[in-house]
Design an enzyme around this catalytic site. Structure first.
Site, PDB file in Angstrom:
ATOM      1  N   GLU A  35      17.656  18.794  54.579  1.00  0.00           N
ATOM      2  CA  GLU A  35      19.000  19.352  54.441  1.00  0.00           C
ATOM      3  C   GLU A  35      19.599  19.587  55.824  1.00  0.00           C
ATOM      4  O   GLU A  35      18.956  20.146  56.710  1.00  0.00           O
ATOM      5  CB  GLU A  35      18.963  20.666  53.654  1.00  0.00           C
ATOM      6  CG  GLU A  35      20.272  21.431  53.613  1.00  0.00           C
ATOM      7  CD  GLU A  35      21.426  20.618  53.032  1.00  0.00           C
ATOM      8  OE1 GLU A  35      22.473  20.545  53.705  1.00  0.00           O
ATOM      9  OE2 GLU A  35      21.276  20.046  51.937  1.00  0.00           O
ATOM     10  N   LYS A  52      33.542  32.238  43.007  1.00  0.00           N
ATOM     11  CA  LYS A  52      33.493  33.189  41.895  1.00  0.00           C
ATOM     12  C   LYS A  52      33.445  34.626  42.404  1.00  0.00           C
ATOM     13  O   LYS A  52      33.974  35.545  41.766  1.00  0.00           O
ATOM     14  CB  LYS A  52      32.279  32.903  40.993  1.00  0.00           C
ATOM     15  CG  LYS A  52      32.249  31.492  40.415  1.00  0.00           C
ATOM     16  CD  LYS A  52      33.578  31.076  39.840  1.00  0.00           C
ATOM     17  CE  LYS A  52      33.678  29.589  39.589  1.00  0.00           C
ATOM     18  NZ  LYS A  52      33.823  28.754  40.774  1.00  0.00           N
ATOM     19  N   GLY A 185      44.614  20.972  39.995  1.00  0.00           N
ATOM     20  CA  GLY A 185      43.395  20.878  39.202  1.00  0.00           C
ATOM     21  C   GLY A 185      42.684  22.208  39.173  1.00  0.00           C
ATOM     22  O   GLY A 185      43.235  23.247  39.559  1.00  0.00           O
ATOM     23  N   HIS A 443      28.615  41.703  15.755  1.00  0.00           N
ATOM     24  CA  HIS A 443      29.937  42.315  15.701  1.00  0.00           C
ATOM     25  C   HIS A 443      29.893  43.669  16.398  1.00  0.00           C
ATOM     26  O   HIS A 443      28.948  44.430  16.196  1.00  0.00           O
ATOM     27  CB  HIS A 443      30.378  42.512  14.247  1.00  0.00           C
ATOM     28  CG  HIS A 443      31.681  43.239  14.099  1.00  0.00           C
ATOM     29  ND1 HIS A 443      32.889  42.616  14.323  1.00  0.00           N
ATOM     30  CD2 HIS A 443      31.958  44.531  13.779  1.00  0.00           C
ATOM     31  CE1 HIS A 443      33.858  43.494  14.114  1.00  0.00           C
ATOM     32  NE2 HIS A 443      33.311  44.671  13.782  1.00  0.00           N
TER      33      HIS A 443
END
Length: 464
Positions: A35, A52, A185, A443
């Site tokens: 990497e 995020k 987009g 629920h």
């Protein structure tokens, strides 16, 4: 010059690469991963995760501003909040750093050798890595190319200075007062929405007739409504042309007229391109599919012993697709019988509200021929959504009319990204409408909308 040999060499430690290496290590394969930057690739370092984090921080700040306005329906009031953006960015960076360390730890646990540097092919079995201490030669029986992708640049808006990509947007040290976003987009609207909540005056410029063109109009309507509420100006059928001579505005052609959009930063989000240059791929002469590396159902390239996964292999350019491919390739190298037979790959757009698509849309299903059934259940009829003030949205199910096989599920609404697993599982397992409708959903939860949408498709919804 150092030389090492291994069974498997993975080039790129993004989501696809590191998952491939970890799984290979678990299976006892002598594995090396190379990497050039940090473990985690684009997604972890300058994409999915930091974006995020910024989106969440923006949501919290906007909520605080709303409560300070005295118009909060919950009866909650607060003093006017202040934004310390440097602290926000530091919090985001800390998350990324922790996850970097986590990936590195997982690779070490799997006994994968990590080499930091830029790899170049010498031939189909040999790679030379430029490291800080010099060149290192790696010889491998099998090689996985997982080099990912980079932001697409426009020739008349090259990156630098005023013009930034998503990478630079996530590293800004202050919130721009005026932000022009070129490209409507998912990346442009996710970041544009976040910066609008943080205080930027945002203008989105899209060349197509509508933003989020990969989604149908019914699905994107709640998102467009929210963009307008946030004061984001959206220009469609508009073409960006360049930067003004003073370097303080974006030049745009809209409705047949030229106009200037004042901007402190111009964020270009017109897609991503596969990172296929600089790796010496010309030395091994792989077959290409356009600008992507051509692969088969086992991610094999045209050269024996060389695999490719993730963004370099084409759409959908999603981290979870790369992860699934990486896991599969590791098991193939280990001698397991595997192939790519996924029925669907979920796609999530983290706008406000969020969008989820899995499988076929109604239009795509119709193109296959045969009659289909479509059922939609609105969150305005879901108790939990009402308590979360997230009634604007729905869950929609697409199924065959003859045997009720579920072909696709789409949703738009607050937090619907967390329902994507249930949608994907239903399609992967070949669920029928009766399977979903007959499953007891807790629920009060938003997941009930999935069961109700199935009931609606069957013709007997209970709560609408």
């Amino acid at each position: 010059m150092k030389e090492i040999s291994c069974k498997l060499l993975v080039i790129g430690a993004g989501p696809g690469g590191y998952v491939c290496a970890i799984r290979a290590g678990q299976l006892g394969i002598d594995t090396v991963i190379v990497e050039a930057t940090k473990p985690g690739g684009t997604c972890l370092n300058v994409g999915c995760i930091p974006s995020k984090a910024l989106i969440h921080a923006a949501e919290e700040y906007e909520k605080a501003l709303h409560r300070a306005s005295g118009k909060d329906a919950l009866g909650i009031s607060a003093a006017k909040p202040e934004l310390d953006f440097a602290t926000t960015i530091a919090w985001k960076d800390n998350i990324v750093s922790r996850l970097n360390s986590g990936v590195a730890g997982l690779l070490k646990k799997a006994k994968v050798k990590y080499v930091h540097g830029w790899a170049k092919f010498r031939d189909g079995k040999t790679v030379v890595v430029e490291t800080e201490t010099g060149e290192q030669v790696i010889r491998a029986e099998a090689v996985v190319i997982a080099t990912g992708s980079t932001p697409q640049e426009l020739p008349f808006l090259p990156f630098g200075g005023l013009v930034i990509s998503s990478t630079e947007a996530l590293a800004l040290r202050e919130v721009p007062q005026r932000l022009a976003v070129v490209g409507g987009g998912y990346i442009g609207l996710e970041l544009g929405t976040a910066f609008a909540k943080l205080g930027s005056k945002v203008t989105v410029v899209e060349a197509l007739p509508r933003v989020l063109a990969q989604y149908d109009a019914e699905l994107t309507r709640p998102v467009l409504k929210r963009l307008a509420a946030l004061g984001i100006e959206v220009l469609t059928d508009a073409k960006a042309k360049g930067v003004s001579s003073k370097g303080d505005a974006l030049l745009v052609e809209s409705a047949g007229k030229d106009r200037k959009i004042g901007a402190d930063k111009i964020l270009v989000t017109v897609g991503r391109k596969p990172l296929v240059e600089g790796w010496g791929l010309d030395q091994i002469d792989l077959d290409m599919a356009g600008r992507f590396i051509r692969i088969d159902e086992q991610c094999r390239t045209s050269m024996r012993g060389i695999y490719a996964i993730g963004d370099v292999t084409g759409e959908p350019m999603l981290a979870h697709r790369a992860m699934a491919q990486g896991e599969m390739v590791a098991e193939i190298v280990a001698g397991h019988r595997r192939s790519w037979d996924k029925r669907s790959i979920p796609a999530v757009c983290f706008t406000d509200p969020e969008l989820v698509t899995v499988g076929l849309s109604p239009e795509e299903a119709k193109e296959l021929g045969g009659e289909i059934k479509v059922g939609l259940f609105p969150f305005s009829a879901n108790g939990r959504s009402m308590t979360l003030q997230g009634e604007d949205g729905f869950v929609r199910v697409v199924a065959r009319a003859d045997n009720h096989l579920v072909l696709g599920v789409q949703a738009v609404g607050q937090g619907v990204s967390e329902l994507s697993a249930a949608f994907s599982l239903a399609i992967e397992m070949g669920a029928r409408l009766e399977d979903i409708a007959g499953t007891i959903h807790a629920h009060p939860t938003q997941s009930e909308a999935f069961a109700e949408a199935a009931l609606k498709t069957l013709g007997h919804a209970l709560h609408v």
